[in-house]
Enzyme design. Sequence first.
Site, PDB file in Angstrom:
ATOM      1  N   SER A   1       6.261  31.545  60.276  1.00  0.00           N
ATOM      2  CA  SER A   1       7.258  31.528  59.447  1.00  0.00           C
ATOM      3  C   SER A   1       8.666  31.119  60.132  1.00  0.00           C
ATOM      4  CB  SER A   1       7.558  32.833  59.019  1.00  0.00           C
ATOM      5  OG  SER A   1       8.686  33.038  58.269  1.00  0.00           O
TER       6      SER A   1
ATOM      7  N   TYR B   1       8.635  41.973  58.075  1.00  0.00           N
ATOM      8  CA  TYR B   1       8.142  40.467  57.999  1.00  0.00           C
ATOM      9  C   TYR B   1       8.562  39.780  59.582  1.00  0.00           C
ATOM     10  CZ  TYR B   1       7.195  35.949  56.091  1.00  0.00           C
ATOM     11  OH  TYR B   1       6.626  34.623  55.778  1.00  0.00           O
TER      12      TYR B   1
END
Length: 244
Positions: free
Chosen positions: A136, A149
Amino acid sequence: MKTIVITGASSGIGRATAEVFLEAGWQVGLIARRADRLEEMAGQYPNAIPLPVDVTDAAGMEAAFDRFVQQAGRLDVLFNNAGMFGPAGPIDEIPLDGFEQVMNVNIRGMFIAARLAFGHMRRQSPQGGRIINNGSLSAHNPRPGSVCYTLSKHAITGLTRSLSLDGRAFDIACGQIDIGNARSELVEELNARALEADPNVVLMPMMEVGEAARSVLHMAEMPPEANVQFMTVMATKMPYIGRG
């Protein structure tokens, strides 16, 4: 026919990537919890193999990988994609069960998939294959309030580096794609949260999810002697990722 297993294949980046590979003529194993969505995709593509299972279910995942290899003959590529964002906010407001859920899916689930793929690639003949982890942009610069996250995606970078090193002896390449704001269900949910918190917030730019999917195909189609170890694909007008 080249073969790939894609986790999180029922929606978002996973589904878009599955469709790109299916249309390119690959045999594609579709892993996700939502069996109805996988069956719907398989009804459109004869080269799709639906494998409904939760990525955190180690025994179920092992059975799914075994079934895929039995039908497809071998495993050339894993796109290790399934993940979740989880609770948002400063760390002292994050409930431990929410944190543990993100770690269970984003780290344990990706570890299980990579472990199974590595084992099949190591044992098959000819030996070798490729693992592509979905990292990510949070592995570079996090969003505000994304501690769970972001922590998980930094762990995936460690997984990528370790597999890239350990896989050399077995002709297993490992790379990571870090995607910034592809238009997916996860990003739409984050934008909805942001607007709920502040109706005047300026949302970050997005790109079409197909651009990310085609980037994964490019990585997968590299010859065995070449590897894209890290690729960053993001919306052009997003903030510069090199900022401190």
